[in-house]
Design a protein around this motif. Structure first.
Motif, PDB file in Angstrom:
ATOM      1  N   SER A 153       0.818  -1.220   0.000  1.00  0.00           N
ATOM      2  CA  SER A 153       0.000   0.000   0.000  1.00  0.00           C
ATOM      3  C   SER A 153       0.851   1.269   0.000  1.00  0.00           C
ATOM      4  CB  SER A 153      -0.976  -0.005   1.162  1.00  0.00           C
ATOM      5  OG  SER A 153      -0.285  -0.079   2.375  1.00  0.00           O
ATOM      6  N   GLY A 162       0.091   3.881  -2.673  1.00  0.00           N
ATOM      7  CA  GLY A 162      -0.196   5.214  -2.136  1.00  0.00           C
ATOM      8  C   GLY A 162       0.667   6.272  -2.787  1.00  0.00           C
ATOM      9  N   THR A 218     -13.143   5.121   1.116  1.00  0.00           N
ATOM     10  CA  THR A 218     -13.008   3.934   1.960  1.00  0.00           C
ATOM     11  C   THR A 218     -12.277   2.835   1.209  1.00  0.00           C
ATOM     12  OG1 THR A 218     -15.247   3.384   1.273  1.00  0.00           O
ATOM     13  CG2 THR A 218     -14.988   4.277   3.484  1.00  0.00           C
ATOM     14  N   ASN A 219     -12.178   2.986  -0.127  1.00  0.00           N
ATOM     15  CA  ASN A 219     -11.477   2.011  -0.953  1.00  0.00           C
ATOM     16  C   ASN A 219      -9.970   2.238  -0.840  1.00  0.00           C
ATOM     17  OD1 ASN A 219     -10.315   0.517  -2.935  1.00  0.00           O
ATOM     18  ND2 ASN A 219     -11.631   1.255  -4.598  1.00  0.00           N
ATOM     19  N   GLU A 220      -9.285   1.275  -0.233  1.00  0.00           N
ATOM     20  CA  GLU A 220      -7.879   1.552   0.060  1.00  0.00           C
ATOM     21  C   GLU A 220      -6.980   1.563  -1.171  1.00  0.00           C
ATOM     22  OE1 GLU A 220      -6.375  -2.674   1.798  1.00  0.00           O
ATOM     23  OE2 GLU A 220      -7.731  -1.506   3.049  1.00  0.00           O
ATOM     24  N   HIS A 221      -7.487   1.088  -2.304  1.00  0.00           N
ATOM     25  CA  HIS A 221      -6.687   1.181  -3.530  1.00  0.00           C
ATOM     26  C   HIS A 221      -6.552   2.624  -4.002  1.00  0.00           C
ATOM     27  CE1 HIS A 221      -6.430  -3.077  -3.849  1.00  0.00           C
ATOM     28  NE2 HIS A 221      -7.741  -3.201  -3.790  1.00  0.00           N
ATOM     29  N   PHE A 226      -6.290   5.217  -1.763  1.00  0.00           N
ATOM     30  CA  PHE A 226      -5.674   6.028  -0.703  1.00  0.00           C
ATOM     31  C   PHE A 226      -4.395   6.716  -1.157  1.00  0.00           C
ATOM     32  CE2 PHE A 226      -7.391   3.601   3.236  1.00  0.00           C
ATOM     33  CZ  PHE A 226      -8.610   4.220   3.061  1.00  0.00           C
ATOM     34  N   ILE A 264      -1.797   6.372   4.286  1.00  0.00           N
ATOM     35  CA  ILE A 264      -0.988   5.212   4.669  1.00  0.00           C
ATOM     36  C   ILE A 264       0.044   5.625   5.724  1.00  0.00           C
ATOM     37  CG2 ILE A 264       0.427   3.331   3.772  1.00  0.00           C
ATOM     38  CD1 ILE A 264      -2.154   3.462   2.261  1.00  0.00           C
ATOM     39  N   GLN A 269      -1.489   5.815   9.081  1.00  0.00           N
ATOM     40  CA  GLN A 269      -1.717   4.508   9.699  1.00  0.00           C
ATOM     41  C   GLN A 269      -0.449   3.958  10.327  1.00  0.00           C
ATOM     42  OE1 GLN A 269      -3.223   2.233   6.437  1.00  0.00           O
ATOM     43  NE2 GLN A 269      -5.327   3.009   6.648  1.00  0.00           N
ATOM     44  N   ASP A 321      -0.345  -3.715   8.383  1.00  0.00           N
ATOM     45  CA  ASP A 321      -1.335  -4.661   7.906  1.00  0.00           C
ATOM     46  C   ASP A 321      -0.627  -5.846   7.247  1.00  0.00           C
ATOM     47  OD1 ASP A 321      -3.345  -5.993   6.700  1.00  0.00           O
ATOM     48  OD2 ASP A 321      -4.079  -4.319   5.490  1.00  0.00           O
ATOM     49  N   GLN A 366      -0.647  -6.706   3.505  1.00  0.00           N
ATOM     50  CA  GLN A 366       0.065  -5.874   2.543  1.00  0.00           C
ATOM     51  C   GLN A 366       1.462  -6.428   2.238  1.00  0.00           C
ATOM     52  OE1 GLN A 366      -1.183  -3.232   0.841  1.00  0.00           O
ATOM     53  NE2 GLN A 366      -3.129  -3.724   1.805  1.00  0.00           N
TER      54      GLN A 366
END
Lengths: 300, 323
Positions: free
Chosen positions: A75, A79, A225-228, A230, A235, A238, A246, A249
């Protein structure tokens, strides 16, 4: 920035004051630089040496493990790509909108100009606020699309004001008159005369919007909300601030274990990755920017 | 000379009468291309700035998604009363005002001092590099700045605590200590914005005619005196305007940064109106759109009132104002 090429000899007290000013400025520069240099050093130092407090300024036990681990974390890579996309597309869209607003508003004698300007400026003092804006973005069906990041941020009134002032200074009314005499339409004049003369302010706008998009995280936090989709900042939040790593990932578990060991180190390297792109760009545009900001602020 | 001037005013007058004799409708039609350019930004403004302002009426309604903004029932000032009477109210006001006033007192004078100092530096390379360095943090994102705070003040590995350790102190959990939160917030902000905020004052200083300084030097004025009597007055009008703007935003402190720096341990001083609105309105399991909007509106209106009041004062006493 020197005030006067004073031929008169400085008095002793002036020399003391001068020395104090140089020292203060020097110290302040050090205070600004130290955390940045420290983080870069820590990110390429041996984990144990950092934890033991052996790193003060320069790297101890050079290693790039933390950076390698970062690029295995999916991610972060996606990101980074998303952030580049938002910065580039967002900056272009916003700069076009800003110029389209600023140029007509810089022209003398356009009927209704004052009213339109007031409509722009009023939004700097009062806004609908978080929830009503969210409801609008929702209503337009933009939630969880890339447009939710680009469109709501597509115009900053402050930039319109600065750009407008710049155009008023650099495009004199005589030039407009001359263009009219030569039979130039407003579109033609804008395209052939205004744009070529506005390169510095275009650069300023592009930089400003791009850095703004690169650095923003809140719109992504509420609209995506779709992390693709973000951007990097979400990131970073987080991992850096919430210390969330995570496992899904990571492609393989051996690397995950390595990641856990490197967790603190990872934060240093992430900070470096997050701050480098804007810092690389800004010295090139700084000259223009300072000029543009000065022109803009002088008239306010 | 006078003849020329008279001729010039005459043409001017003719121009003006000529312009006003052209009908408004014609002038609008002649400029249609300019309006066409304005159309796109105006649509944007209508959708993303004014439509939300219309949406503010849900603060006076019990909004539900099914009936929409217009269909939801009116409830008058119910949500405002609920907020003012809630136990959160004074805590939020206190935290918000305190944080902002502290920030203002600490960070408002600093860029002025920095600009005055930079302005006296005669070595070009020094002034250039000092500016380049001090602007840099402005371009670092809030997330990264808070991340920096987190790693530098980490109780086990952070360099701040290792420094304290050298003096036999600590370790202190800075991020989790509500006594430290405000200082950390304000001074990291100063670190980040001071250099960049100085630009506007430096711009004001470039308008000072060098002759003033030369004359003052001949009269034997010291550098300090020149800063005080020549440079500072050039800055005051800009400073007043920035101060007014700051006072207007007194209830909306740097929301993103507060949100990022918050944790369960410092929440008693770190919860401000804006973060509360976010939590009530979007981050909670049962979002309360109307209540959150009412709180947000409450803040915006007070901010607007403060702005107007500050501006009136400034116009009267400092002869400098926003409008």
């Amino acid at each position: 920035m020197s005030t006067a090429g004073a031929p008169v000899q400085d008095t002793r007290s002036d020399k003391i004051v001068s020395a104090c000013i140089y020292t203060a400025l020097g110290l302040f520069c050090l205070a600004v630089l130290y955390p940045l240099v420290y983080v870069v050093s820590a990110s390429v130092s041996n984990t144990k040496k950092v934890a033991a407090g052996e790193v003060w300024l320069w790297p101890v036990g050079f290693t790039l493990d933390a950076y390698k681990a970062v690029f295995d974390y999916k991610s972060i890579v996606s990101g980074f790509g998303n952030s580049v996309y938002y910065a580039v597309v967002g900056a272009v869209v916003a700069t076009v909108l800003t110029l389209l607003a600023a140029y007509p508003l810089s022209r003398k004698g356009l009927p209704g100009k004052g009213l339109i300007m007031a409509a722009f400026v009023f939004t700097m003092m009062f806004s609908g606020g978080l929830i009503p804006t969210y409801l609008v973005v929702d209503k337009l069906g933009l939630l969880n699309t890339r447009w939710a990041i680009i469109l709501p941020a597509a115009l900053a009134v402050w930039n319109v004001i600065i750009t407008r002032t710049y155009l008023m200074v650099t495009i004199p009314e005589e030039l407009v008159e001359a263009g009219k005499v030569d039979g130039c339409s407003d579109f033609g004049f804008f395209w052939r005369i205004v744009l070529p003369l506005s390169k510095p302010i275009i650069a300023v706008n592009l930089l400003f919007y791009a850095v703004g998009q690169w650095n923003s995280f809140f719109n992504a936090l509420i609209y995506l909300t779709n992390e693709h989709l973000f951007p990097l900042q979400v990131i970073l939040r987080q991992i850096l601030i919430q210390s969330k790593i995570d496992p899904s990932q990571m492609p393989d578990t051996s690397k995950l274990i390595q990641l856990k060991e490197l967790q603190q180190q990872l934060k240093y390297s992430l900070i470096v990755i997050g701050m480098i792109p804007p810092l690389l760009v800004y010295p090139f545009v700084q000259k223009h920017f300072v000029k543009g900001a000065m022109i803009g602020s002088l008239k306010g | 000379m006078t003849v020329l001037n008279a001729a010039r005013t005459a043409t001017h007058r003719r121009d003006r009468t000529a312009k006003s004799s052209v009908g408004l409708g014609l002038r609008i039609r002649r400029n249609w291309q300019l309006y066409a350019m304005l159309a796109v930004p105006l649509v944007w403004l209508a959708v993303f700035a004014y439509w939300p302002m219309y949406g503010v009426i849900i603060a006076f309604k019990d909004y539900n998604v099914v009936s929409g903004i217009w269909g939801s029932p009116w409830v008058g000032l119910k949500h405002f009363e609920r907020f003012v009477e809630s136990y959160q109210f004074w805590r939020l006001i206190r935290n918000t005002v305190f944080l902002h006033v502290y920030e203002l007192l600490a960070t408002f004078p600093l860029p002025i001092v920095l600009a005055l100092c930079l302005n006296t530096v005669r070595k070009k390379w020094f002034s250039r590099s000092a500016q380049l360095i001090t602007y840099a943090p402005h371009f670092i994102s809030t997330v990264v700045v808070v991340g920096l705070l987190v790693v530098l003040t980490n109780p086990n590995t952070g360099v701040a605590n290792q420094l304290l350790g050298l003096f036999g102190l600590g370790p202190v959990d800075f991020m989790g200590d509500s006594g430290v939160f405000r200082h950390l917030y304000v001074w990291s902000g100063a670190w980040q914005t001071m250099g960049f905020s100085a630009i506007i004052y430096l711009a004001a200083l470039t308008s000072v005619p060098p002759e003033l300084h030369e004359a003052a030097i001949v009269d034997g004025a010291s550098r300090i005196r020149r800063m005080w009597h020549i440079d500072l007055p050039a800055i005051v009008p800009v400073a007043v305007i920035l101060l007014i703007l700051n006072i207007g935003s007194i209830l909306s402190v740097g929301f993103e940064k507060v949100l990022l720096m918050q944790n369960n341990l410092n929440l008693d001083v770190a919860e401000v109106i804006d973060t509360y609105v976010y939590k009530i309105g979007l981050a909670s399991a049962v979002p309360q759109f109307s209540y959150a909007t009412a709180i947000g509106l409450f803040r915006s209106v007070i901010g607007l009132v403060l702005l107007v009041v500050a501006n009136t004062f400034a116009r009267r006493f400092a002869r400098s104002s926003l409008w």
